[in-house]
Enzyme design. Sequence first.
Site, mmCIF file in Angstrom:
data_model
loop_
_atom_site.group_PDB
_atom_site.id
_atom_site.type_symbol
_atom_site.label_atom_id
_atom_site.label_comp_id
_atom_site.label_asym_id
_atom_site.label_seq_id
_atom_site.Cartn_x
_atom_site.Cartn_y
_atom_site.Cartn_z
ATOM 1 N N GLU A 117 0.995 -1.209 -0.016
ATOM 2 C CA GLU A 117 0.022 0.079 -0.055
ATOM 3 C C GLU A 117 0.823 1.402 -0.094
ATOM 4 O O GLU A 117 0.509 2.187 0.721
ATOM 5 C CB GLU A 117 -1.026 -0.012 1.113
ATOM 6 C CG GLU A 117 -0.034 0.053 2.472
ATOM 7 C CD GLU A 117 0.054 -0.995 3.161
ATOM 8 O OE1 GLU A 117 0.388 -2.309 2.254
ATOM 9 O OE2 GLU A 117 0.461 -1.494 4.551
ATOM 10 N N HIS A 141 -8.390 -3.357 -1.005
ATOM 11 C CA HIS A 141 -7.657 -3.533 0.094
ATOM 12 C C HIS A 141 -6.402 -2.526 0.261
ATOM 13 O O HIS A 141 -6.466 -1.858 1.271
ATOM 14 C CB HIS A 141 -7.241 -5.079 0.287
ATOM 15 C CG HIS A 141 -6.298 -5.268 1.361
ATOM 16 N ND1 HIS A 141 -6.685 -5.751 2.672
ATOM 17 C CD2 HIS A 141 -4.893 -4.791 1.917
ATOM 18 C CE1 HIS A 141 -5.903 -5.912 3.685
ATOM 19 N NE2 HIS A 141 -4.761 -5.124 2.913
ATOM 20 N N GLU A 142 -5.724 -2.538 -0.975
ATOM 21 C CA GLU A 142 -4.720 -1.518 -0.966
ATOM 22 C C GLU A 142 -5.255 -0.035 -0.850
ATOM 23 O O GLU A 142 -4.626 0.754 -0.340
ATOM 24 C CB GLU A 142 -3.995 -1.778 -2.308
ATOM 25 C CG GLU A 142 -3.336 -2.958 -2.332
ATOM 26 C CD GLU A 142 -2.743 -3.458 -1.085
ATOM 27 O OE1 GLU A 142 -2.170 -2.764 -0.122
ATOM 28 O OE2 GLU A 142 -2.825 -5.084 -0.856
ATOM 29 N N HIS A 145 -6.282 0.900 2.509
ATOM 30 C CA HIS A 145 -5.230 1.410 3.474
ATOM 31 C C HIS A 145 -4.973 2.807 3.565
ATOM 32 O O HIS A 145 -4.233 3.511 4.298
ATOM 33 C CB HIS A 145 -3.718 0.700 2.987
ATOM 34 C CG HIS A 145 -3.499 -0.409 3.567
ATOM 35 N ND1 HIS A 145 -3.240 -0.562 4.988
ATOM 36 C CD2 HIS A 145 -3.694 -1.682 2.902
ATOM 37 C CE1 HIS A 145 -2.911 -2.046 5.095
ATOM 38 N NE2 HIS A 145 -2.958 -2.785 4.167
ATOM 39 N N GLU A 164 -4.088 -3.908 9.618
ATOM 40 C CA GLU A 164 -4.506 -4.822 8.544
ATOM 41 C C GLU A 164 -5.905 -5.115 8.937
ATOM 42 O O GLU A 164 -6.945 -5.606 8.259
ATOM 43 C CB GLU A 164 -3.571 -6.054 8.366
ATOM 44 C CG GLU A 164 -2.380 -5.872 7.954
ATOM 45 C CD GLU A 164 -2.550 -5.050 6.602
ATOM 46 O OE1 GLU A 164 -3.514 -5.235 5.816
ATOM 47 O OE2 GLU A 164 -1.457 -4.759 5.858
ATOM 48 N N ASP A 221 8.145 -11.827 9.709
ATOM 49 C CA ASP A 221 7.816 -12.433 8.501
ATOM 50 C C ASP A 221 7.798 -13.884 8.722
ATOM 51 O O ASP A 221 7.036 -14.550 8.008
ATOM 52 C CB ASP A 221 9.005 -12.052 7.498
ATOM 53 C CG ASP A 221 8.918 -10.710 6.540
ATOM 54 O OD1 ASP A 221 7.745 -10.613 6.249
ATOM 55 O OD2 ASP A 221 10.042 -10.322 6.308
ATOM 56 N N TYR A 229 -5.353 -9.581 10.109
ATOM 57 C CA TYR A 229 -6.223 -9.277 9.347
ATOM 58 C C TYR A 229 -7.522 -9.919 9.772
ATOM 59 O O TYR A 229 -8.590 -8.946 9.863
ATOM 60 C CB TYR A 229 -5.972 -10.206 7.899
ATOM 61 C CG TYR A 229 -4.678 -9.412 7.265
ATOM 62 C CD1 TYR A 229 -4.797 -8.609 6.200
ATOM 63 C CD2 TYR A 229 -3.479 -10.135 7.705
ATOM 64 C CE1 TYR A 229 -3.648 -8.156 5.651
ATOM 65 C CE2 TYR A 229 -2.202 -9.580 6.882
ATOM 66 C CZ TYR A 229 -2.194 -8.716 5.949
ATOM 67 O OH TYR A 229 -1.097 -8.507 5.288
#
Length: 449
Positions: A117, A141-142, A145, A164, A221, A229
């Site tokens: 984003e 979604h992006e 953001h 998220e 990560d 989310y």
Amino acid sequence: MAAAHLARRDPAPGEAGPACPDALWCAQDRVVEEFAMNQPIPPYLFAFAAGDIGFRDVGPRTRVYAEGGTAMLDAAAREFAGTEEMIRVGEALFGPYEWERFDLLVLPPSFPYGGMENPRMVFLTPTVIKGDASGAQVVAHELAHSWTGNLITNKTNEDFWLNEGFTTYAERRIVEMVQGEERAALNTGIGWRGLNEEMERFKDNMEFTKLKPKLAGIDPDDVYSQVPYEKGFQFLWRIERQIGRPAFDEFLKKYISTFKFQSIDTETFLEFLKANVPGIENQIDLKLWVEGTGIPPDAMEPVSTIYTKIVSLAKDFNAGRMPREDEVADWHGQEWELYLENVPKAVEASQVAALDARYRLAESRDWEVKVAFLQLAISSGCKEYFGEVEKTLKQVGRMKYLRPLYTALVQGTGRDEEKMLAKRIFAEAHDGYHPIAQGVVESILSKHS
Ligand SMILES: [Zn+2]
């Protein structure tokens, strides 16, 4: 154009530096490009791209950029034609769009994410270009953001759900307005399923099922998951159900305008919630939602007719019944994805082949469908699809596809052939993956070696 381009000029005295041996960087005809970024952003949102990039305007504040010439640009422009409509919907729901431009950059297939984003210019995987406008959900979604998780960002990675969870909620509200309630409910259903799978994945390490986990000494990560989310979404949806949508919409707008261009933590959000929705802590167990493990009992599986129908058809498959043509006539990639994910993981190989013979899923242009099918094919021991698996793993580097395919190959016992195949493919595909994706695959392989 992402950040506003101010000037292209000759270097000023002192900017060019002395001669150096690297001709590439010290060419005589060096120019200086000046950009201005007027909105404050945290460093993780700073990105730049270079390449032989062309563009098409698809709206008054949206341009699609891509490498790959006219065909790629045409396809991208078609896929994202509805972007301006989505921005307007977002503005109606969450307040003014504060970033001026909303440009889209389509990256090469090695891009490890669906999208990133970056403000003013979102980066996207080329796998969202499917020719049926379903990539719009990733864009939604992006875009979401732009209000949640760019305008207000998380202070630490432990508060990642503030980015998220809110964005997933906002994305579904935009999808609901643009594509209808059924599609939004289906999207929520897929998310619900994903959340439940994460509970299974983390069953020996429930810390990472918390909305606000403790991450000291942990590489985010390594534990990246759907929890921030989907549990975040569920938490906000729970609050919406408690106070009603109109009140929750007002709350959201106030939250966004109060904290815009700031980074906050979960505690700040909770204080703001309690101050603006008096008594909420007596109606919802906020502590359980934020600090508890697992899925709280007042989370809710979405009610969606399509979702229910698909899940029941998937159960039938186990009993030997394939969906009929008329039952799948209006299915898009998402419906197939959900269907395939709900089919029991190890069915008869002949059944899997028969399904593909009828519906050509292994060759789908939709990567979600293709990967969901190949995952089923691997876990059912259909070796005739290993060639397609290899081709797929060498074509894309999006972790959403690498993770399930490599995992399917190495999981289970007594499957040395698949494990060796996974190792060989990874050795050959390694250099085409992003370093983050390389790390993820390495950890999958080492866990099952
Ligand atoms: Zn996101």
